[in-house]
Design an enzyme around this catalytic site. Sequence first.
Site, mmCIF file in Angstrom:
data_model
loop_
_atom_site.group_PDB
_atom_site.id
_atom_site.type_symbol
_atom_site.label_atom_id
_atom_site.label_comp_id
_atom_site.label_asym_id
_atom_site.label_seq_id
_atom_site.Cartn_x
_atom_site.Cartn_y
_atom_site.Cartn_z
ATOM 1 N N GLY A 10 0.811 -1.210 0.000
ATOM 2 C CA GLY A 10 0.000 0.000 0.000
ATOM 3 C C GLY A 10 0.843 1.258 0.000
ATOM 4 C CB THR A 36 -7.430 2.030 -6.604
ATOM 5 O OG1 THR A 36 -7.063 2.676 -5.383
ATOM 6 C CG2 THR A 36 -8.367 0.867 -6.291
ATOM 7 C CG ASN A 89 1.624 1.488 4.876
ATOM 8 O OD1 ASN A 89 1.515 2.205 5.859
ATOM 9 N ND2 ASN A 89 1.170 1.846 3.675
ATOM 10 C CB SER A 141 -3.681 2.301 14.512
ATOM 11 O OG SER A 141 -4.319 3.472 14.976
ATOM 12 C CE1 TYR A 155 -7.245 1.734 9.971
ATOM 13 C CE2 TYR A 155 -7.363 2.617 12.199
ATOM 14 C CZ TYR A 155 -6.672 2.437 11.019
ATOM 15 O OH TYR A 155 -5.398 2.945 10.875
ATOM 16 C CE LYS A 159 -4.418 -0.233 10.883
ATOM 17 N NZ LYS A 159 -3.254 -0.487 9.992
ATOM 18 C CB ILE A 187 -0.314 10.227 10.188
ATOM 19 C CG1 ILE A 187 0.067 9.125 11.178
ATOM 20 C CG2 ILE A 187 0.895 10.632 9.348
ATOM 21 C CD1 ILE A 187 0.459 7.817 10.487
#
Length: 246
Positions: A10, A36, A89, A141, A155, A159, A187
């Site tokens: 990624g 993508t 990542n 994360s 999510y 993580k 970030i």
Amino acid sequence: MNRKCVLVTGSSIGLGSYIIRKFASYNYDVVITYNTHKKEALELQKEVTQKYNINALIVKCDISKENDIENLKNEILNTFGKLDVLVNNASIAIDTTFDDKTKKNFMTILEINLVGTFLVSKTFGDIMLKQEKGNIINISSTNGIDTYYEYSLDYDASKAGIINLSHNLANYYSPNIRVNTICPGWINTPMNQNMSEEFKKQEEDKILLKRFAEPSEIANLVYFIANDEASYINDSVIRIDGGKKC
């Protein structure tokens, strides 16, 4: 020249692209994957090869698909014959209210963020085992530790799973492969650009340094953990979040 080689999943945009730049600046050959964002991957490849005079391979890869990962493995071995560092990542988030959460969305998050990390780690960890050396760094994360938001609970769960997975990988691949987990807080990446200024200010106020991290600051830590200066850091969960208010 026998350069080391790093794969960052990624890595066409966002944090992943900064990690690629960091390793390239230290004379690593790099593998850029995208799903993508092909245009951005090509632009990054051109940037690092011209600026740092290294080799950069681009491979389209959906890490939830085993055929894509097998193709990625073949491309890397055919081009470089080895892999020294893997940085897991790639991840996605689908933020919705709790009432709008669906099984389909939840499973999509888990398949990419958690199962994808497992599949890539197993594929390239086995290569590193044969090499009798290697380094795996998983990007989790603070959401997987103690920062919870109901609109990103899927999510957050993925993580947290990555942290647990990393401990098991470190145990399985010892002693020749180091496995560590890095847990960033907020970030300044494109993923976070659409938040309201009010919400961003609220989140910054929770951080002792009163700002979000720059992607380059996370990339600096990733590079440090991957190299000999950190040769005794293993099976560790390292948070990098500017300090959190008690």
